[in-house]
Design a protein around this motif. Structure first.
Motif, PDB file in Angstrom:
ATOM      1  N   MET A 178       0.988  -1.104   0.111  1.00 37.84           N
ATOM      2  CA  MET A 178      -0.086   0.296   0.386  1.00 37.84           C
ATOM      3  C   MET A 178       0.926   1.241  -0.040  1.00 37.84           C
ATOM      4  N   ILE A 179       1.406   1.168   0.701  1.00 38.52           N
ATOM      5  CA  ILE A 179       2.360   2.908   0.600  1.00 38.52           C
ATOM      6  C   ILE A 179       3.382   2.686  -0.516  1.00 38.52           C
ATOM      7  N   LYS A 180       3.929   1.531  -1.609  1.00 36.04           N
ATOM      8  CA  LYS A 180       4.429   2.108  -2.848  1.00 36.04           C
ATOM      9  C   LYS A 180       3.551   2.278  -3.289  1.00 36.04           C
ATOM     10  N   ALA A 229       1.382   7.577  -6.455  1.00 40.05           N
ATOM     11  CA  ALA A 229       0.503   8.502  -6.836  1.00 40.05           C
ATOM     12  C   ALA A 229       1.074   9.659  -6.488  1.00 40.05           C
ATOM     13  N   LEU A 230       2.152   9.758  -5.082  1.00 40.28           N
ATOM     14  CA  LEU A 230       2.786  11.107  -4.993  1.00 40.28           C
ATOM     15  C   LEU A 230       3.415  11.638  -5.314  1.00 40.28           C
ATOM     16  N   ALA A 231       4.254  11.269  -5.766  1.00 40.90           N
ATOM     17  CA  ALA A 231       4.777  11.365  -7.338  1.00 40.90           C
ATOM     18  C   ALA A 231       4.438  11.639  -8.461  1.00 40.90           C
ATOM     19  N   TRP A 279      -6.339   8.557  -1.408  1.00 34.30           N
ATOM     20  CA  TRP A 279      -5.902   7.420  -0.391  1.00 34.30           C
ATOM     21  C   TRP A 279      -6.440   6.632  -0.035  1.00 34.30           C
ATOM     22  N   PRO A 280      -8.301   6.951   0.163  1.00 34.35           N
ATOM     23  CA  PRO A 280      -9.231   5.352   0.757  1.00 34.35           C
ATOM     24  C   PRO A 280      -9.554   4.758  -0.738  1.00 34.35           C
ATOM     25  N   LYS A 281      -9.260   5.673  -2.332  1.00 35.46           N
ATOM     26  CA  LYS A 281      -9.396   4.821  -3.477  1.00 35.46           C
ATOM     27  C   LYS A 281      -8.324   3.141  -3.014  1.00 35.46           C
ATOM     28  N   ILE A 282      -7.193   4.581  -2.825  1.00 30.80           N
ATOM     29  CA  ILE A 282      -6.123   3.525  -3.152  1.00 30.80           C
ATOM     30  C   ILE A 282      -5.604   1.957  -2.346  1.00 30.80           C
ATOM     31  N   ARG A 283      -6.378   2.402  -0.965  1.00 35.10           N
ATOM     32  CA  ARG A 283      -6.110   1.353   0.313  1.00 35.10           C
ATOM     33  C   ARG A 283      -7.032   0.050   0.024  1.00 35.10           C
ATOM     34  N   GLN A 284      -8.189   0.375  -1.380  1.00 32.87           N
ATOM     35  CA  GLN A 284      -8.861  -0.944  -1.750  1.00 32.87           C
ATOM     36  C   GLN A 284      -8.007  -1.445  -1.762  1.00 32.87           C
ATOM     37  N   PRO A 285      -8.088  -3.207  -1.810  1.00 32.39           N
ATOM     38  CA  PRO A 285      -7.964  -4.401  -2.630  1.00 32.39           C
ATOM     39  C   PRO A 285      -8.317  -4.319  -4.687  1.00 32.39           C
TER      40      PRO A 285
END
Length: 78
Positions: free
Chosen positions: A1-3, A8-10, A72-78
Motif C-alpha cells: 500500500m505504501i508503494k 500516486a504522490l510522485a 488514499w481511500p481509493k488506494i487502500r481498497q484491494p
C-alpha cells in the motif's frame, strides 16, 4: 500500500508543480496586461522574474499532498 501511495504522490507532483508554474506565468502576463506600460518597463525577463520559484514548489507540493490524501481511500481498497 505504501508503494502505491508514494507512486500516486510522485505522479501528482509531476502534474501539480509544472501546472502551478504555468498558472503563475499566465497570471504574471495577464496582470501585466492590465497595467499600462508594464512590458516596456519590465520586459519579458522582468515579467518572468516576478514568478516565485519557492512559492511554486511549496504550493505545488501542498496540492499534490492534498490530492494524494483524497486518493488514499481509493488506494487502500484491494
Amino acid at each position: 500500500m505504501i508503494k502505491r501511495l508514494l507512486s500516486a504522490l510522485a505522479l501528482f507532483l509531476l502534474i501539480c508543480i509544472p501546472g502551478m508554474a504555468i498558472i503563475w506565468m499566465v497570471g504574471a502576463y495577464v496582470s501585466c496586461f492590465f497595467v499600462s506600460g508594464c512590458y516596456q518597463k519590465l520586459g519579458m525577463a522582468g515579467v518572468l522574474g516576478a514568478v516565485s520559484i519557492k512559492s511554486i514548489l511549496v504550493k505545488g507540493t501542498l496540492l499534490a499532498i492534498t490530492f494524494t490524501l483524497l486518493a488514499w481511500p481509493k488506494i487502500r481498497q484491494p
